[in-house]
Design a protein around this motif. Structure first.
Motif, short mmCIF file in Angstrom:
data_model
loop_
_atom_site.label_atom_id
_atom_site.label_comp_id
_atom_site.label_asym_id
_atom_site.label_seq_id
_atom_site.Cartn_x
_atom_site.Cartn_y
_atom_site.Cartn_z
N PHE A 194 28.05 -42.22 33.19
CA PHE A 194 26.76 -42.63 32.66
C PHE A 194 26.93 -43.94 31.91
CE2 PHE A 194 26.64 -37.91 32.57
CZ PHE A 194 25.60 -37.71 33.47
N TRP A 195 25.85 -44.61 31.64
CA TRP A 195 25.90 -45.83 30.84
C TRP A 195 24.59 -45.97 30.09
CZ3 TRP A 195 21.99 -49.19 32.10
CH2 TRP A 195 21.45 -49.08 33.39
N SER A 196 24.60 -46.70 29.01
CA SER A 196 23.37 -47.01 28.29
C SER A 196 23.57 -48.36 27.61
CB SER A 196 23.08 -45.91 27.27
OG SER A 196 21.75 -46.01 26.81
N LYS A 197 22.74 -49.30 27.97
CA LYS A 197 22.81 -50.68 27.45
C LYS A 197 24.17 -51.32 27.74
CE LYS A 197 19.10 -49.66 24.44
NZ LYS A 197 18.80 -48.26 24.77
N SER A 198 24.72 -50.94 28.86
CA SER A 198 26.03 -51.46 29.26
C SER A 198 26.11 -51.50 30.78
CB SER A 198 27.12 -50.55 28.71
OG SER A 198 26.87 -49.21 29.13
N SER A 199 24.98 -51.77 31.41
CA SER A 199 24.87 -51.72 32.87
C SER A 199 25.96 -52.53 33.57
CB SER A 199 23.48 -52.21 33.27
OG SER A 199 23.44 -52.54 34.62
N GLU A 200 26.11 -53.79 33.18
CA GLU A 200 27.04 -54.67 33.88
C GLU A 200 28.47 -54.18 33.79
OE1 GLU A 200 25.95 -58.98 33.09
OE2 GLU A 200 27.98 -59.13 33.93
N LEU A 201 28.88 -53.85 32.58
CA LEU A 201 30.26 -53.42 32.34
C LEU A 201 30.57 -52.12 33.10
CD1 LEU A 201 32.68 -54.42 30.84
CD2 LEU A 201 31.89 -53.22 28.80
N ALA A 202 29.64 -51.17 33.05
CA ALA A 202 29.85 -49.89 33.73
C ALA A 202 30.00 -50.13 35.24
CB ALA A 202 28.69 -48.94 33.46
N HIS A 203 29.18 -51.01 35.78
CA HIS A 203 29.26 -51.26 37.23
C HIS A 203 30.48 -52.10 37.60
CE1 HIS A 203 24.80 -50.24 36.92
NE2 HIS A 203 25.41 -49.24 37.49
N PHE A 261 24.20 -45.11 20.40
CA PHE A 261 23.56 -43.97 21.06
C PHE A 261 22.09 -43.99 20.70
CE2 PHE A 261 22.00 -39.54 20.82
CZ PHE A 261 21.94 -39.33 22.18
N ASP A 262 21.24 -44.25 21.70
CA ASP A 262 19.80 -44.37 21.47
C ASP A 262 19.10 -43.13 22.03
OD1 ASP A 262 17.14 -44.99 21.43
OD2 ASP A 262 17.32 -46.85 22.59
N GLU A 263 18.51 -42.35 21.14
CA GLU A 263 17.85 -41.11 21.58
C GLU A 263 16.65 -41.35 22.48
OE1 GLU A 263 17.81 -37.47 19.00
OE2 GLU A 263 17.84 -39.02 17.45
N ARG A 264 16.13 -42.55 22.49
CA ARG A 264 14.98 -42.84 23.34
C ARG A 264 15.37 -43.41 24.70
NH1 ARG A 264 12.92 -46.94 19.37
NH2 ARG A 264 15.18 -47.07 19.49
N SER A 265 16.66 -43.69 24.88
CA SER A 265 17.11 -44.22 26.17
C SER A 265 17.14 -43.10 27.21
CB SER A 265 18.51 -44.80 26.02
OG SER A 265 19.44 -43.76 25.78
N THR A 266 17.29 -43.46 28.46
CA THR A 266 17.37 -42.45 29.52
C THR A 266 18.60 -41.57 29.30
OG1 THR A 266 16.42 -44.10 30.98
CG2 THR A 266 17.28 -42.12 32.03
N PHE A 267 19.69 -42.18 28.89
CA PHE A 267 20.88 -41.39 28.61
C PHE A 267 20.61 -40.38 27.48
CE2 PHE A 267 24.81 -40.83 26.10
CZ PHE A 267 25.51 -40.06 27.01
N GLY A 268 19.99 -40.84 26.40
CA GLY A 268 19.75 -39.99 25.24
C GLY A 268 18.63 -38.98 25.42
N ARG A 269 17.63 -39.33 26.21
CA ARG A 269 16.44 -38.50 26.41
C ARG A 269 16.62 -37.52 27.56
NH1 ARG A 269 12.55 -40.55 29.21
NH2 ARG A 269 13.66 -42.52 29.38
N VAL A 270 17.21 -38.02 28.65
CA VAL A 270 17.23 -37.25 29.89
C VAL A 270 18.63 -36.72 30.22
CG1 VAL A 270 16.75 -37.33 32.38
CG2 VAL A 270 15.32 -38.66 30.79
N ASN A 282 27.79 -40.02 15.85
CA ASN A 282 27.85 -38.69 15.26
C ASN A 282 26.63 -37.86 15.66
OD1 ASN A 282 29.31 -36.85 13.59
ND2 ASN A 282 27.57 -36.99 12.18
N ASN A 283 25.49 -38.53 15.77
CA ASN A 283 24.27 -37.87 16.22
C ASN A 283 24.46 -37.31 17.63
OD1 ASN A 283 21.60 -37.07 16.42
ND2 ASN A 283 20.87 -39.11 16.99
N LEU A 284 25.06 -38.12 18.50
CA LEU A 284 25.34 -37.66 19.87
C LEU A 284 26.27 -36.45 19.84
CD1 LEU A 284 25.46 -37.89 22.98
CD2 LEU A 284 27.16 -39.70 22.72
N LYS A 285 27.29 -36.53 18.98
CA LYS A 285 28.25 -35.44 18.86
C LYS A 285 27.56 -34.14 18.43
CE LYS A 285 32.58 -34.43 16.50
NZ LYS A 285 33.66 -35.00 15.69
N GLN A 286 26.64 -34.24 17.48
CA GLN A 286 25.93 -33.05 17.00
C GLN A 286 25.03 -32.45 18.08
OE1 GLN A 286 26.89 -31.64 14.29
NE2 GLN A 286 28.21 -33.43 13.94
N ILE A 287 24.35 -33.33 18.81
CA ILE A 287 23.47 -32.85 19.90
C ILE A 287 24.29 -32.08 20.92
CG2 ILE A 287 22.07 -33.60 21.89
CD1 ILE A 287 21.05 -35.92 20.12
#
Ligand code: 2NF
Length: 250
Positions: free
Chosen positions: A86-95, A178-187, A222-227
């Motif tokens: 997965f990636w979030s706000k790192s499209s180029e690097l991930a690809h 970690f953005d809770e509103r991003s596709t990674f964070g939301r979906v 840390n928020n991601l970790k808790q979720i």
């Protein structure tokens, strides 16, 4: 009596990509014949028809997951365990990374993501044509637009299918790594199946020369970790994972 008529609907976002149909068809053939011929036969004509049928002649602000179901059924392509990225706000690097690590897959390394990446599309309830002039902007017009619903739907399936150790490349050079509103964070995070996902491995990458803003010890991570903890999924995190770090130098 002269009646006032509302002007033709003008959305705030850019319109459908010119030659969308032909681009989708070409990408489908490129993917199935050249990029991953081992997948076997896929009916690209049928796939592209199902794609456009999902949104043509419909209100582009009331798109649903069901609209894309026929397309989803034609393009089932699970990724092997331990190979999802997965990636979030790192499209180029991930690809860049999956170009080197050919055994790993971002959504854009699967057929539907490959076909749709970087394109825009929408229809109009009063016409069987695509709207090349404007499409709803997900922030300013509506969130349930045909384009966003597509990405939510394919991202959801991509996450549901993931198994073993799954990975995510995050951007540590922005405030909300970690953005809770991003596709990674939301979906994606909420559609991982704890019974088959052993662990989520995050790689927090910093742009070279930038002032570090977020790292594995930041509150957003840390928020991601808790979720994930609430979802019974183990989490591990590494700053500036070397194999990806090296790609930032070229
Ligand atoms: O365009 C894509 N290839 C794409 C779009 C949305 C989601 C891919 N995804 C999948 C990938 F598989 C990644 O794992 O989700 C993950 C990345 O999405 P993200 O939202 O976490 O990451 P961002 O860098 O914030 O966004 C990626 C692109 O999608 C747009 C955003 O503007 C950027 O161009 N985007 C994000 N949310 C929405 C939305 N609700 C959106 N565009 C429309 N509606």
């Amino acid at each position: 009596i002269l009646m006032w008529r509302p002007p033709l609907k003008q959305w705030k976002g850019e319109g459908t990509t010119a030659h969308l149909y032909e681009i989708l068809l070409g990408r489908c053939y490129t993917y199935t014949q050249i990029v991953r011929p081992e997948l076997g036969h896929k009916d690209c004509q049928k796939i592209v028809k199902a794609f456009t049928k999902a949104f043509l002649s419909k209100d582009p602000c009331s798109s649903t997951e069901q609209d894309y179901q026929p397309l989803m059924e034609l393009t089932d392509e699970p990724v092997p365990c331990n190979k999802t990225l997965f990636w979030s706000k790192s499209s180029e690097l991930a690809h860049d990374y999956t170009r080197v690590r050919q055994d790993m897959f971002t959504l854009e390394d699967t057929l539907l993501g490959y076909m749709a990446d970087g394109l825009k599309w929408c229809g109009d309830p009063g016409s069987s044509e695509m709207n090349y002039h404007s499409c709803p902007d997900w922030r300013e017009d509506c969130s349930n637009n045909s384009f966003s619903v597509f990405w939510n739907t394919v991202s959801k399936r991509f996450a549901e299918d993931a198994c073993g150790v799954v990975h995510v490349v995050l951007n540590g050079s922005i405030r909300n790594t970690f953005d809770e509103r991003s596709t990674f964070g939301r979906v994606e995070v909420f559609n991982l199946h704890p019974e088959k996902v052993n662990r989520l491995q995050a790689w927090v990458m910093h742009d070279i020369g930038s002032v570090h803003s977020d790292s594995c010890s930041s509150s957003s991570i840390n928020n991601l970790k808790q979720i994930l903890k609430r979802r019974s999924i183990t989490f591990s995190c590494q700053n500036n994972y070397r194999p990806i770090r090296l790609l930032q130098c070229v």
